[in-house]
Scaffold this motif. Structure first.
Motif, short mmCIF file in Angstrom:
data_model
loop_
_atom_site.label_atom_id
_atom_site.label_comp_id
_atom_site.label_asym_id
_atom_site.label_seq_id
_atom_site.Cartn_x
_atom_site.Cartn_y
_atom_site.Cartn_z
N LYS A 1 -12.52 12.84 3.21
CA LYS A 1 -11.76 12.61 1.95
C LYS A 1 -12.03 13.50 0.99
CE LYS A 1 -9.70 7.91 2.02
NZ LYS A 1 -9.47 6.74 1.25
N SER B 1 -0.79 -2.73 9.95
CA SER B 1 -2.36 -2.86 10.09
C SER B 1 -2.56 -4.58 10.56
CB SER B 1 -2.82 -2.53 8.64
OG SER B 1 -2.39 -3.50 7.81
N LYS C 1 1.62 4.04 -3.17
CA LYS C 1 1.36 5.53 -3.10
C LYS C 1 2.49 6.23 -3.42
CE LYS C 1 -1.80 5.19 0.94
NZ LYS C 1 -2.03 5.24 2.60
N ARG D 1 -4.52 5.23 8.27
CA ARG D 1 -3.80 4.59 7.09
C ARG D 1 -4.77 4.70 5.77
NH1 ARG D 1 -3.66 0.64 11.23
NH2 ARG D 1 -1.52 0.35 12.06
N ARG D 2 -6.06 4.86 5.84
CA ARG D 2 -6.85 4.96 4.72
C ARG D 2 -6.92 6.27 4.06
NH1 ARG D 2 -11.17 0.23 5.45
NH2 ARG D 2 -9.83 -1.41 6.41
N GLU E 1 0.84 -1.23 0.09
CA GLU E 1 -0.04 0.00 -0.07
C GLU E 1 0.91 1.16 -0.08
OE1 GLU E 1 -1.78 1.24 4.01
OE2 GLU E 1 -1.53 -0.70 4.37
N TYR F 1 -7.84 9.27 5.63
CA TYR F 1 -8.96 10.31 6.26
C TYR F 1 -8.45 11.17 7.20
CZ TYR F 1 -12.52 7.22 4.23
OH TYR F 1 -13.52 6.51 3.43
N ASP G 1 -10.31 -3.06 2.69
CA ASP G 1 -10.05 -1.41 2.71
C ASP G 1 -11.23 -0.83 1.71
OD1 ASP G 1 -8.62 -2.36 0.65
OD2 ASP G 1 -6.85 -1.51 1.41
N GLU G 2 -11.84 -1.72 1.15
CA GLU G 2 -12.87 -1.22 0.11
C GLU G 2 -14.13 -0.66 0.66
OE1 GLU G 2 -12.32 -0.33 -2.77
OE2 GLU G 2 -10.21 -1.07 -2.61
N CYS H 1 -15.17 11.45 9.45
CA CYS H 1 -13.93 11.27 8.68
C CYS H 1 -14.10 11.77 7.00
CB CYS H 1 -13.74 9.59 8.31
SG CYS H 1 -13.75 8.67 9.90
N GLU I 1 -6.53 2.89 11.59
CA GLU I 1 -7.01 2.35 10.28
C GLU I 1 -7.34 3.44 9.48
OE1 GLU I 1 -6.84 -0.49 7.07
OE2 GLU I 1 -6.10 -0.59 9.27
N LEU I 2 -8.22 4.15 9.91
CA LEU I 2 -8.77 5.34 9.05
C LEU I 2 -7.68 6.26 8.75
CD1 LEU I 2 -12.03 5.99 11.33
CD2 LEU I 2 -11.88 5.17 8.81
#
Length: 400
Positions: free
Chosen positions: A335, A146, A11, A314-315, A7, A317, A397-398, A333, A311-312
């Motif tokens: 984006k 994670s 990026k 990491r995604r 991941e 947010y 994570d989807e 949260c 975790e949020l």
């Protein structure tokens, strides 16, 4: 065992071999060095000659003498003398070199260099560096493993629930994974002490290490609970500890800069404004809490909330704590300004608990997604609010 942290590599890839500085920020021993090496492997696989790549880890004794930008520049020149083509520079924990920003700025201005740097301080990009290179760097935050990475490292493809509770106590610091039981706890404590000493006490010239420890323990006990420096001050006053509120704020900022804790501000969802008191704090990794004060499984709702928060992050947010009249939404949260709302609870074991967790979300008058995350396996979604199992959320994570 080393796993590819895909991941993060994904990026970084769009910026590799581009004229922009790549900056990786994260707590000490969170895996930044490994990611740098994986980037180097990727470049070599793409045909970049190894002699065009210079990698320096300033925490290794081999490079202790490179303690000025003049010595560092001389070392790099000796490494690339006679080498043709673009030079790829990798600086690991560069913040130990005084005035490093000037040298990085010089290499960037010359052109012909692809630059990657890491640091264990969130303020690495403040001050002189930011003013030199505003808009010329991209920052990537590196976090401990994670749950999904933890399972991959341990080659687990079943019994997720059993490993969830192990992860709850172990945490995700990859440098501790080769140890078990008391040995693991000792390694985590040593790592924690190293972070406190090198990235907080020494860097900020902290004089009162005992006070620092007291404040950190207060934060650990109260993850996910709103509090202020005034509350810490009052608690310390009960223990006959005389300290100013300003000093407490400074110490909390030191922990934040070292990427050990994260602050989540509170937001009035009706008044559309950030509230300036009673923030929440979360630990970068629950393994530190378990090794220092224990209680992760006994305080499981708080620990789960901490896990969801990380975790949020990491995604990607941005996260605040929501206030709706007298009710609280655990996480708001965003984006690109699009909000989602999340409540976290251990189990929806009664009608009262269901009402308590769903009610704040029902009181939000918009049509953006709303979720309640628990350990329940039965789906209790209703009134347009989706109920998710925590393990399912962590593994996919989807979903959010």
């Amino acid at each position: 065992m080393i796993i590819k942290r895909e991941e993060y590599i994904d990026k970084i890839k769009p910026f590799m071999d581009k004229h922009i500085i790549k900056v990786l920020i994260g707590i000490r021993r969170s895996g930044k060095s490994t990611i740098l090496k994986q980037i180097i492997d990727s470049l070599i696989d793409d045909g970049i000659p190894p002699e065009n790549i210079v990698w320096i880890n300033f925490e290794l004794s081999d490079y202790f003498e490179l303690n000025t930008i003049e010595k560092l520049e001389e070392f790099i020149s000796s490494k690339v003398e006679g080498v043709e083509g673009k030079i790829y520079l990798f600086f690991d924990e560069i913040q130990v070199v005084p005035k490093w920003e000037k040298l990085i700025n010089s290499y960037f201005a010359k052109g012909g260099y692809d630059i990657y740097i890491t640091g264990s301080n969130s303020k690495l990009l403040s001050g002189e560096f930011a003013s030199y290179l505003s808009g010329r760097y991209v920052e990537l935050n590196i976090y401990p493993f994670s749950f999904k990475e933890y399972l991959k490292y341990h080659e687990v493809s079943q019994d997720f629930k059993q490993y969830f509770y192990k992860y709850l106590d172990d945490g995700g610091m990859p440098s501790t994974f080769d140890y078990e039981g008391d040995n693991r706890k000792l390694i985590i404590r040593d790592l924690y002490n190293s972070i406190v000493l090198k990235d907080i006490i020494q860097r900020n010239n902290v004089q009162n290490a005992d006070l620092l420890d007291r404040i950190m323990r207060f934060v650990m006990y109260n993850i996910g609970q709103p509090f202020s420096a005034n509350k810490i001050h009052n608690r310390l006053k009960q223990d006959m500890v005389n300290v100013s509120v300003n000093t407490i704020y400074n110490y909390l900022r030191f922990f934040e800069k070292a990427c050990l804790i994260y602050q989540a501000k509170r937001e009035d969802l009706k008044g559309k404004k950030i509230l300036k008191h009673d923030e929440k704090y979360y630990l970068c990794d629950l393994g530190f809490r378990q090794s220092i004060i224990g209680n992760n499984q006994r305080d499981i709702t708080r620990a789960m909330e901490n896990m969801v928060y990380m975790e949020l992050l990491r995604r990607g947010y941005e996260i605040t704590i929501g206030k709706v009249d007298s009710l609280e939404v655990d996480f708001v949260c965003r984006k690109q300004s699009r909000p989602i709302y999340i409540q976290v609870s251990y189990l929806l074991a009664s009608e009262e608990t269901i009402e308590r967790e769903f009610k704040p979300l029902k009181n939000i008058n918009d049509n953006y997604p709303k979720y309640v995350i628990t350990m329940d396996e039965a789906d209790m979604s209703h009134d347009g609010i989706e109920h998710l199992n925590l393990i399912d959320f962590l593994l996919d994570d989807e979903i959010i």
